[in-house]
Design a protein around this motif. Sequence first.
Motif, PDB file in Angstrom:
ATOM      1  N   ASP A  74      56.756  27.172  58.765  1.00 60.70           N
ATOM      2  CA  ASP A  74      56.039  26.639  57.094  1.00 60.70           C
ATOM      3  C   ASP A  74      55.206  27.139  56.778  1.00 60.70           C
ATOM      4  O   ASP A  74      53.946  26.855  57.172  1.00 60.70           O
ATOM      5  CB  ASP A  74      56.928  25.762  56.531  1.00 60.70           C
ATOM      6  N   SER A  75      55.680  27.342  54.582  1.00 63.45           N
ATOM      7  CA  SER A  75      53.546  27.454  54.481  1.00 63.45           C
ATOM      8  C   SER A  75      53.086  26.094  54.885  1.00 63.45           C
ATOM      9  O   SER A  75      51.692  26.544  55.455  1.00 63.45           O
ATOM     10  CB  SER A  75      54.038  27.154  53.047  1.00 63.45           C
ATOM     11  N   PHE A  97      51.238  34.716  47.700  1.00 64.40           N
ATOM     12  CA  PHE A  97      50.148  33.853  47.771  1.00 64.40           C
ATOM     13  C   PHE A  97      50.148  32.524  49.117  1.00 64.40           C
ATOM     14  O   PHE A  97      48.962  31.693  49.068  1.00 64.40           O
ATOM     15  CB  PHE A  97      51.313  32.513  47.138  1.00 64.40           C
ATOM     16  N   MET A  98      50.374  32.851  50.173  1.00 58.95           N
ATOM     17  CA  MET A  98      50.651  32.352  51.768  1.00 58.95           C
ATOM     18  C   MET A  98      49.018  32.825  51.377  1.00 58.95           C
ATOM     19  O   MET A  98      48.131  33.010  52.457  1.00 58.95           O
ATOM     20  CB  MET A  98      51.709  33.084  52.401  1.00 58.95           C
ATOM     21  N   ASN A 148      53.446  27.299  46.219  1.00 53.45           N
ATOM     22  CA  ASN A 148      53.552  29.119  46.268  1.00 53.45           C
ATOM     23  C   ASN A 148      53.269  29.121  44.681  1.00 53.45           C
ATOM     24  O   ASN A 148      53.570  29.172  43.769  1.00 53.45           O
ATOM     25  CB  ASN A 148      55.192  28.673  45.031  1.00 53.45           C
ATOM     26  N   HIS A 244      67.621  23.630  51.343  1.00 51.56           N
ATOM     27  CA  HIS A 244      66.113  23.921  50.837  1.00 51.56           C
ATOM     28  C   HIS A 244      65.940  23.356  49.763  1.00 51.56           C
ATOM     29  O   HIS A 244      66.384  23.085  49.189  1.00 51.56           O
ATOM     30  CB  HIS A 244      65.137  25.160  50.995  1.00 51.56           C
ATOM     31  N   THR A 261      61.130  24.819  55.203  1.00 52.48           N
ATOM     32  CA  THR A 261      61.794  25.908  55.753  1.00 52.48           C
ATOM     33  C   THR A 261      61.668  25.570  57.889  1.00 52.48           C
ATOM     34  O   THR A 261      62.519  25.321  58.446  1.00 52.48           O
ATOM     35  CB  THR A 261      61.499  27.229  56.542  1.00 52.48           C
ATOM     36  N   MET A 308      60.213  38.891  50.553  1.00 54.03           N
ATOM     37  CA  MET A 308      59.120  38.599  51.324  1.00 54.03           C
ATOM     38  C   MET A 308      60.032  39.543  52.249  1.00 54.03           C
ATOM     39  O   MET A 308      59.595  39.733  53.355  1.00 54.03           O
ATOM     40  CB  MET A 308      60.113  37.330  52.438  1.00 54.03           C
TER      41      MET A 308
HETATM   42  P1  13P Z   1      58.343  26.540  53.371  1.00 52.27           P
HETATM   43  O1  13P Z   1      57.163  26.337  52.827  1.00 52.27           O
HETATM   44  O2  13P Z   1      59.371  25.152  53.347  1.00 52.27           O
HETATM   45  O3  13P Z   1      58.797  27.575  53.826  1.00 52.27           O
HETATM   46  O4  13P Z   1      58.143  27.599  52.390  1.00 52.27           O
HETATM   47  C1  13P Z   1      58.289  28.689  51.648  1.00 52.27           C
HETATM   48  C2  13P Z   1      59.079  29.290  50.245  1.00 52.27           C
HETATM   49  O5  13P Z   1      58.832  30.186  49.503  1.00 52.27           O
HETATM   50  C3  13P Z   1      60.715  28.658  50.465  1.00 52.27           C
HETATM   51  O6  13P Z   1      61.299  29.669  49.855  1.00 52.27           O
END
Ligand code: 13P
Length: 348
Positions: A74-75, A97-98, A148, A244, A261, A308
């Motif tokens: 996840d992020s 953004f990631m 995000n 989520h 996630t 994504m």
């Molecule tokens: P997570 O940090 O839970 O992976 O969520 C990222 C995201 O963009 C969910 O839509």
Amino acid sequence: MTINTKMPDAATASETLEYLKKTLQNIVPDSELVVKAEIAYEINRLKKEKNAVILGHNYMEPALFYSIPDHVGDSLGLARIAAETDADRIVFCGVRFMAETAKILNPDRMVLLPARVAGCSLASSITAQDVRDLKARYPGIPVVTYINTYADVKAETDVCCTSSNAADIVRKLDSDSVICLPDEFLAKNIARETGKNVIFPGSDRTGKDDMVIWDGRCEVHDKFTVEDILNARQQFPDTVVVAHPECSPEVVEAADYSGSTTAMTRFVRESDAERFLILTECAMGDNIAAENPEKEMLRMCSIRCSHMNEITLEDTLTCLRQDIYQIEVPEDIRIRAKRSLDRMLKLS
Ligand code: 13P
Ligand code: SF4
């Protein structure tokens, strides 16, 4: 936080194909895997040659998710890995953004995003000027910003958060009130968990325990409804619903479990239940299904994250071959944005 994918080390092209066929049987047709395995093999060969690490978000399509990332997660998990890597290049299979977060934490490494845009409706819902205006309207209240967001927004922020640590971060702040941006639903879900009064910008404060929120929404999670849950339960009463926290508070309330996630993936792995409704990007349902072949994943594949889905094996190969789509962040913004990310990593 992250799980290592299990592709055999230094797999040949035919071993890559065999591994993908075994892992993704009933999920991706063999004819598609034949093409994808060739590309994945070439990416894995090249990443060693160029000393690159590949990070893959849990939303990556199954053939990519199970073949090329050194780490998936996840992020928060991926930000932690990005902060610690010593590879020359970080290839981020996720959204902008990631990748930007990885660059903020690693200014001296090359960070590549295999897409021209790969945006996010939450990240584009707020600007740095919006945050400055909120700070002027509500002085002295700390600003907690969801990861995000883009670097210039993070630079105006006191601390970042992700879906896996948001409530924890809010509780740990030395303030009864917070400004929590930009996801309306995530903020409302955290407000309920932490006992805050939600107020929208422009409204007067109640005086204590206020959470000033923004009206950004995830264009994907916004689409799931309580009716979807009721329909699934009507058809299959044993369905366990996993949502989520970017889903609406009504959906989260009606679900059996809500988490990041990676937390959702772990929940399914550790649960004894046999049938789940996965309320998030459909590809993650595929990835969980591949890991848990004995369990059934109901997923709503008409609801996708187009951002994504911009990330493909083909573009990852081109990006790595040519070192294109490099992420850059102006240094003055990077330094200030890094402060809010460092605070988050320290607090969580
Ligand atoms: P997570 O940090 O839970 O992976 O969520 C990222 C995201 O963009 C969910 O839509
Ligand atoms: Fe952004 Fe939503 Fe896509 Fe996640 S699923 S990247 S929050 S638009």
